[in-house]
Scaffold this motif. Structure first.
Motif, PDB file in Angstrom:
ATOM      1  N   PRO A   1       0.829  -1.209   0.000  1.00 19.57           N
ATOM      2  CA  PRO A   1       0.000   0.000   0.000  1.00 19.57           C
ATOM      3  C   PRO A   1       0.859   1.252   0.000  1.00 19.57           C
ATOM      4  N   LEU A   2       0.403   2.230  -0.755  1.00 20.13           N
ATOM      5  CA  LEU A   2       1.109   3.492  -0.828  1.00 20.13           C
ATOM      6  C   LEU A   2       0.887   4.290   0.446  1.00 20.13           C
ATOM      7  N   GLU A   3       1.892   5.038   0.862  1.00 13.41           N
ATOM      8  CA  GLU A   3       1.808   5.737   2.131  1.00 13.41           C
ATOM      9  C   GLU A   3       0.904   6.955   2.063  1.00 13.41           C
ATOM     10  N   HIS A   4       1.111   7.850   1.057  1.00  6.14           N
ATOM     11  CA  HIS A   4       0.274   9.034   0.984  1.00  6.14           C
ATOM     12  C   HIS A   4       0.295   9.591  -0.432  1.00  6.14           C
ATOM     13  N   THR A   5      -0.660  10.455  -0.706  1.00  6.70           N
ATOM     14  CA  THR A   5      -0.779  11.120  -2.004  1.00  6.70           C
ATOM     15  C   THR A   5      -0.612  12.625  -1.808  1.00  6.70           C
ATOM     16  N   GLN A   6       0.247  13.208  -2.635  1.00  6.04           N
ATOM     17  CA  GLN A   6       0.534  14.637  -2.536  1.00  6.04           C
ATOM     18  C   GLN A   6       0.106  15.321  -3.826  1.00  6.04           C
ATOM     19  N   PRO A   7      -0.880  16.216  -3.817  1.00  7.81           N
ATOM     20  CA  PRO A   7      -1.268  16.932  -5.037  1.00  7.81           C
ATOM     21  C   PRO A   7      -0.268  18.055  -5.351  1.00  7.81           C
ATOM     22  N   ILE A   8       0.001  18.212  -6.640  1.00  2.00           N
ATOM     23  CA  ILE A   8       0.840  19.322  -7.107  1.00  2.00           C
ATOM     24  C   ILE A   8       0.084  20.053  -8.211  1.00  2.00           C
ATOM     25  N   PRO A   9       0.300  21.341  -8.373  1.00  2.79           N
ATOM     26  CA  PRO A   9      -0.423  22.083  -9.435  1.00  2.79           C
ATOM     27  C   PRO A   9       0.199  21.814 -10.803  1.00  2.79           C
ATOM     28  N   SER A  10      -0.644  21.749 -11.780  1.00  6.71           N
ATOM     29  CA  SER A  10      -0.161  21.594 -13.161  1.00  6.71           C
ATOM     30  C   SER A  10       0.308  22.943 -13.695  1.00  6.71           C
ATOM     31  N   GLN A  11       1.151  22.898 -14.714  1.00  7.05           N
ATOM     32  CA  GLN A  11       1.611  24.118 -15.369  1.00  7.05           C
ATOM     33  C   GLN A  11       0.661  24.419 -16.523  1.00  7.05           C
ATOM     34  N   GLN A  12      -0.213  25.401 -16.323  1.00 11.08           N
ATOM     35  CA  GLN A  12      -1.310  25.624 -17.264  1.00 11.08           C
ATOM     36  C   GLN A  12      -0.842  26.117 -18.634  1.00 11.08           C
ATOM     37  N   GLY A  13       0.351  26.693 -18.739  1.00 10.72           N
ATOM     38  CA  GLY A  13       0.816  27.180 -20.033  1.00 10.72           C
ATOM     39  C   GLY A  13       1.445  26.122 -20.909  1.00 10.72           C
ATOM     40  N   THR A  14       1.773  24.963 -20.327  1.00 13.38           N
ATOM     41  CA  THR A  14       2.483  23.937 -21.094  1.00 13.38           C
ATOM     42  C   THR A  14       1.707  23.453 -22.320  1.00 13.38           C
ATOM     43  N   PRO A  15       0.406  23.109 -22.228  1.00 10.72           N
ATOM     44  CA  PRO A  15      -0.311  22.667 -23.442  1.00 10.72           C
ATOM     45  C   PRO A  15      -0.318  23.720 -24.539  1.00 10.72           C
ATOM     46  N   ILE A  16      -0.422  24.997 -24.159  1.00  9.96           N
ATOM     47  CA  ILE A  16      -0.426  26.063 -25.164  1.00  9.96           C
ATOM     48  C   ILE A  16       0.913  26.122 -25.882  1.00  9.96           C
ATOM     49  N   TYR A  17       2.005  26.028 -25.109  1.00  6.22           N
ATOM     50  CA  TYR A  17       3.330  26.084 -25.725  1.00  6.22           C
ATOM     51  C   TYR A  17       3.557  24.899 -26.667  1.00  6.22           C
ATOM     52  N   VAL A  18       3.137  23.712 -26.230  1.00 11.22           N
ATOM     53  CA  VAL A  18       3.292  22.530 -27.080  1.00 11.22           C
ATOM     54  C   VAL A  18       2.464  22.685 -28.350  1.00 11.22           C
ATOM     55  N   PHE A  19       1.258  23.198 -28.218  1.00 12.97           N
ATOM     56  CA  PHE A  19       0.399  23.431 -29.383  1.00 12.97           C
ATOM     57  C   PHE A  19       1.048  24.414 -30.359  1.00 12.97           C
ATOM     58  N   LEU A  20       1.568  25.517 -29.854  1.00 13.98           N
ATOM     59  CA  LEU A  20       2.180  26.518 -30.732  1.00 13.98           C
ATOM     60  C   LEU A  20       3.407  25.958 -31.440  1.00 13.98           C
ATOM     61  N   ILE A  21       4.225  25.193 -30.716  1.00 17.19           N
ATOM     62  CA  ILE A  21       5.411  24.602 -31.340  1.00 17.19           C
ATOM     63  C   ILE A  21       4.998  23.605 -32.414  1.00 17.19           C
ATOM     64  N   GLN A  22       3.972  22.785 -32.107  1.00 16.85           N
ATOM     65  CA  GLN A  22       3.516  21.794 -33.095  1.00 16.85           C
ATOM     66  C   GLN A  22       2.982  22.453 -34.350  1.00 16.85           C
ATOM     67  N   VAL A  23       2.193  23.505 -34.199  1.00 17.61           N
ATOM     68  CA  VAL A  23       1.638  24.220 -35.354  1.00 17.61           C
ATOM     69  C   VAL A  23       2.755  24.844 -36.172  1.00 17.61           C
ATOM     70  N   PHE A  24       3.722  25.455 -35.493  1.00 21.52           N
ATOM     71  CA  PHE A  24       4.811  26.124 -36.202  1.00 21.52           C
ATOM     72  C   PHE A  24       5.689  25.118 -36.941  1.00 21.52           C
ATOM     73  N   THR A  25       6.056  24.020 -36.298  1.00 20.87           N
ATOM     74  CA  THR A  25       6.932  23.047 -36.952  1.00 20.87           C
ATOM     75  C   THR A  25       6.217  22.337 -38.096  1.00 20.87           C
ATOM     76  N   ALA A  26       4.914  22.076 -37.952  1.00 20.57           N
ATOM     77  CA  ALA A  26       4.166  21.472 -39.065  1.00 20.57           C
ATOM     78  C   ALA A  26       4.133  22.414 -40.256  1.00 20.57           C
ATOM     79  N   TRP A  27       3.885  23.680 -39.996  1.00 21.59           N
ATOM     80  CA  TRP A  27       3.882  24.668 -41.072  1.00 21.59           C
ATOM     81  C   TRP A  27       5.271  24.794 -41.688  1.00 21.59           C
ATOM     82  N   LEU A  28       6.298  24.765 -40.855  1.00 19.78           N
ATOM     83  CA  LEU A  28       7.669  24.870 -41.349  1.00 19.78           C
ATOM     84  C   LEU A  28       8.010  23.679 -42.241  1.00 19.78           C
ATOM     85  N   CYS A  29       7.599  22.486 -41.842  1.00 18.70           N
ATOM     86  CA  CYS A  29       7.853  21.291 -42.648  1.00 18.70           C
ATOM     87  C   CYS A  29       7.159  21.403 -44.003  1.00 18.70           C
TER      88      CYS A  29
END
Length: 1008
Positions: free
Chosen positions: A381-409
């Motif tokens: 059994p696991l001892e305890h669970t610790q919540p941490i906040p997500s980084q809300q800007g990360t999906p946006i940055y990944v999306f922008l990089i994906q769009v830019f690199t696809a367009w560049l290709c």
């Protein structure tokens, strides 16, 4: 020259204009050695040359500005070419790999309750560095990444919608038949559903290596349609059919391998059985590129005819299809995510998904012996669970990089196709995208498994879905890597056409790719399968009419070409031949009183073209090299006022000193170009109704035909010389041929008139750039290069600035937002078919009968010809890289007279265009209301400009000399009135003198 007028006329049945001549001594017959000494040395034979007469005068070094600039740039261009090859290859490969990796990263986050090892060292206050932790992704994290994937899909679709709307608004469009629209809608719907199933249901339940391998299996329908489109006319068709069947079999294995393997491991994973329908439906997206109307199967024929009609109706279709695909993808996304989430409404809770939410991190209290990290169900059994906040800007940055690199290709891939470096810089990196991606993903998963803190650039709770253990060994042994190699090779075979492009340089996007944009979620497969595979075939060397001299008629003792055949006697007259599509360039130069320096520059340019064409012809004929840039070349010089009264006999006309100068300079020009002493054979002389004709055969076996005009027999001046060569080259030499109208149309489309002035200096590469523009767009009626003024003095300095501004700003702007209004006759390329159209060539012969006609027709004939082309719907373009040099006026008097012709003609033609703007917009796709507004503003500025300058001078006099407004007005208006009177009453040379005197007196009176 004098005996030209005394030559007996030829027989009546032979009295026709000239064309190609026949001379066995100049033929390209294989029995004639290429090293035959025809032109070299003196006019004496080799046997007559004395042993002691072996000394020679070295030719002067070449000093043409066009060649000097070309040599200066040669090394730089070579270095830039290598750099461009490598840069394009690197960008296409890197952007393709990054795009593919980010798509797989986003799909990995869609797995329900995904867990992965967590690095606690970054948050030492919450976690102990010595302990092991695992992070579990909540539903909100699944939702935000699903929306990011949706946005990645719709960006190129919105680009398609925008491009289609722009084309339909600013250019002409055609509504497709209802059946065509429905079939396009069906195929695109199937493709969208398949892509959505693959992204939202299939890939999240596979590890990232299997997901990358599976993307090589989306070419089944293209392979099937390509097989059914094979015809017996193809070479090695049996072998190709066998390879097609083998490729289809390899693609089919992708339908069953992973479902069987994964089902044996986990029978509860039902989504794995969606692999066959997902990749099958996805492959429908590229149906159009693999159908052919010449197929033996009626269904493929039908689709092939739809494909042919889509050339004109595509943009109208995709205004609606692109929006429909977005709706379908959204619906499938919502339904798919509904099967993964506990609460269906979570999909629409965007505020929670895109804001920071909690990620649960749990500690693994006990580790089993060995290195493997077990599943959570097998540990204590696991001892305890610790919540941490997500980084809300990360999906946006990944999306922008994906769009830019696809367009560049996509952009760099299209760039490689346009400049014909497709094999190394497009096909190679596109096929390497999956192998390189898999190699990098194996490395990344191995590093992450060995140490959870390996990657610091992304949040600790984000990573690809990887297996545990020895990733590389598992890939080679358990993931059936050998099967993936068959998938990769089968896709390579189905997209084999991208290795052997046949389109011209600078081809339009419509000629390069089937659909306007790309699928960014499958970027490498999308670009490869979307690259058109039905380019025009190469012209075979045996189809080329390289030995025209061998087929001349024996009756050509007086004239160079004549046909005694009729259309009915030629059974194959209606069949279009491959050789009809060969580029034919007629250089048409107009001359009058050019001096020695000006003439020799033009002749050197013609001889460089002769040398280039000869090299291409010999390479094709003897080396059997198919040169896509091959062209046939012939020069026609139209000499105005070429005759004068003889000193010996007043009743006899002889050629003037300028014609004699042209004849004498021919050898000097050839010596300059070939850097050896060359004596060109004297010209053949022929009488003509308009005066006379001189015909030279150059060392490269092209011809120069000098048409000597007698102003007593035919109209002189430049416009009538242009009319003369248009009707001779396009009327007699083309339309009078005993061939079908279809063949004449094809030949006219590939026949170009290179208009030149008698002092122009250019290189073959400059002409090649204009030809490339013509091949790129069949609706292009004329193309011009950049003109550089040559000379010395203050007026030349001013004109250099003026020409630079005119080309850099005005012509470039006109080229981009509409059409160039004037293609200067000193160096431009006109399409024969465009000139032969209604209301162009025939209207160009109109005699001036009104004052406006003299200004518009005779003062600026080049601009009027372009206006006629624009009003017939043709485009006129500008090539900044095509350089030519012309002698500009060095004195103010000559400059003044030149601009006095140009400015009124410019205004008259623009006014003509603006008055008829509604009709022009209707027939010309490249001229829109914004462009008309732009030209209206320029015209308004031109009209108001003199008045504005006048008021500025009035104010300047008031401020500088402290006089009143009205005295200042009088000082400025009186010289203008005097000059106007001089313009109406005095000759042009006196007008120039009076203008200078008036300016001087005005300054003196102001100073007093």
């Amino acid at each position: 020259m004098r005996e030209m007028s005394r030559m007996p006329p030829p027989p009546a049945h032979l009295q026709m204009p000239l064309g190609e001549g026949s001379d066995p001594e100049f033929s390209d017959d294989e029995n004639v050695p290429l090293n035959q000494d025809i032109y070299g040395g003196s006019r004496r034979s080799v046997q007559e040359t004395k042993a002691w007469d072996v000394f020679r005068t070295l030719p002067p070094s070449t000093s043409s500005l066009s060649q000097d600039s070309q040599k200066f740039l040669e090394l730089t261009i070579k270095c830039l070419k290598v750099f461009t090859y490598l840069l394009t290859f690197g960008v296409v490969l890197a952007s393709g790999v990054i795009t593919k990796g980010l798509v797989l990263l986003m799909t990995s986050q869609l797995r329900k309750a995904k867990t992965l090892s967590y690095c606690g060292k970054r948050r030492s206050g919450l976690f102990s560095p010595e302990k092991d932790y695992r992070a579990t992704l909540p539903d909100e994290e699944n939702v935000v990444w699903a929306w990011m994937l949706f946005f990645c899909f719709i960006v190129p679709e919105l680009g398609t919608w925008f491009r289609s709307t722009r084309m339909c608004v600013f250019k002409s469009w055609k509504r497709p038949p209802f059946g065509d629209m429905m079939w396009v809608l069906v195929f695109e719907t199937l493709h969208t559903i398949g892509t959505a199933l693959l992204i939202f249901l299939v890939l999240p339940d596979l590890d990232v290596i299997k997901g990358a391998m599976l993307t090589n299996c989306v070419a089944f329908i293209p392979g099937l349609f390509g097989l059914l489109s094979r015809t017996r006319k193809e070479s090695h068709v049996a072998l190709k059919v066998m390879m097609d069947l083998l490729a289809l079999a390899c693609q089919l294995t992708g339908f069953v391998v992973w479902p069987i393997v994964e089902y044996n491991k986990n029978p509860d994973v039902w989504r794995i059985w969606l692999i066959p329908p997902a990749i099958f439906l996805t492959s429908f997206g590229w149906w159009e590129n693999y159908v052919d109307k010449n197929s033996r199967f009626s269904t493929i024929k039908y689709f092939g005819r739809i494909k042919e009609r889509l050339w004109k109706t595509r943009y109208f279709c995709y205004i609606f299809v692109s929006l429909w695909k977005i709706l379908i993808f959204f619906a499938v996304m919502v339904l798919s995510m509904g099967t993964r989430l506990d609460n269906f409404s979570t999909v629409f809770d965007l505020h929670t998904a895109f804001s920071s939410h909690s990620i649960n991190v749990t500690e693994v209290r006990e580790r089993l012996p060995g290195l493997l990290v077990p599943d959570s169900s097998t540990v204590a059994p696991l001892e305890h669970t610790q919540p941490i906040p997500s980084q809300q800007g990360t999906p946006i940055y990944v999306f922008l990089i994906q769009v830019f690199t696809a367009w560049l290709c996509y952009i760099f891939g299209k760039f490689a196709c346009k400049i014909c470096i497709q094999g190394f810089s497009f096909a190679f990196p596109i096929n390497l995208t999956i192998p390189v991606s898999i190699s990098l993903l194996i490395t990344a998963c191995g590093l992450r498994f060995d140490h959870a803190c390996s990657f610091q650039v992304i949040p600790e709770y984000l990573f690809w879905e990887c297996k545990n253990g020895d990733i590389l060994n598992d890939f080679l042994n358990n993931d059936y890597a050998w099967v993936w190699l068959f998938w990769l090779l089968s896709q390579t075979w189905i997209t084999l056409h991208i290795w052997t492009p046949k389109c011209e340089r600078l081809a339009s996007t419509e000629k390069l790719f089937v659909t306007p944009m790309y699928n960014s979620l499958l970027i490498d497969q999308s670009i490869a399968l979307n690259r058109r595979r039905d380019d025009e075939g190469d012209v075979k060397t045996e189809d080329l009419n390289l030995g025209a001299d061998d087929h001349e008629n024996e009756v050509s003792q007086y004239y160079e070409t004549i046909s005694i055949h009729t259309d009915s006697s030629n059974n194959n007259a209606s069949k279009i031949k491959s050789s009809d599509q060969i580029t034919r360039i007629y250089a048409t130069a107009t001359m009058w009183h050019e001096n020695e320096e000006e003439m020799i520059e033009m002749l050197k340019s013609i001889l460089r073209m002769d040398e280039d064409q000869s090299a291409r012809r010999v390479a094709q004929k003897y080396l059997k090299i198919v040169d896509l840039d091959y062209y046939e070349f012939e020069t026609h010089i139209f000499f105005d006022d070429a005759f004068e009264i003889s000193d010996d006999n007043e009743d006899e006309n002889v050629v003037n000193q300028f014609v004699k100068l042209l004849v004498n300079l021919m050898d000097d020009a050839a010596t300059h170009v070939h850097q050896t002493n060359i004596r060109i054979r004297p010209p053949k002389k022929y009488p003509a109704p308009y005066g006379g004709r001189l015909v030279w055969t150059l060392p490269g076996k092209t011809k120069i035909v000098a048409h000597l005009k007698d102003k007593g027999k035919i109209r002189h001046k430049k416009r009538w010389s242009q009319v003369m060569y248009m009707y001779y080259l396009l009327g007699f030499k083309l339309m009078d041929q005993p061939i079908s109208v279809d063949r004449k149309e094809v030949i006219a489309e590939n026949t170009f008139l290179l208009t030149l002035d008698g002092d122009i200096d250019f290189t073959p590469s400059a002409v090649a750039l204009l030809v490339d523009l013509m091949k790129k767009n069949t609706n292009l009626g004329a193309a011009c290069g950049r003109i550089h003024p040559v000379g010395s003095g203050l007026m030349i300095w001013y004109q250099m600035f003026e020409y630079a501004i005119g080309h850099w700003l005005q012509k470039s702007t006109e080229h981009m937002i509409g059409c160039v209004l004037c293609s200067p006759g000193c160096f431009s390329l006109f399409r024969g078919k465009a000139l032969m159209d209604d209301n162009v060539m025939a209207k160009y012969t109109t005699k001036s009968s009104q004052a406006r006609h003299y200004v518009q027709y005779d003062q600026g004939e080049d601009r009027w010809l372009c206006t006629l082309l624009l009003q017939r719907g043709y485009r006129v373009e500008y090539s900044a890289a095509s350089d030519a040099y012309t002698h500009a006026p060095e004195g103010f008097s000559e400059f003044y007279n030149q601009r006095r012709r140009w400015v009124p003609s410019t205004m008259a033609n623009i006014m003509d265009l603006l008055q008829d703007y509604k009709k022009t917009i209707k027939v010309n796709d490249n001229i829109s209301l914004p462009y008309i507004f732009y030209q209206t503003m320029l015209m308004g500025g031109t009209i108001l400009g003199p008045g504005t300058i006048f008021l500025m001078l009035v104010g300047a006099f008031v401020a500088a000399f402290r006089i009143g407004n009205w005295p200042s007005f009088e000082y400025n208006i009186i010289p203008i009135l005097l000059f106007m009177i001089a313009c109406f009453t005095l000759k042009s040379n006196i007008q120039v003198m009076s203008q200078g005197y008036i300016i001087t007196m005005e300054i003196a009176s102001a100073l007093n």
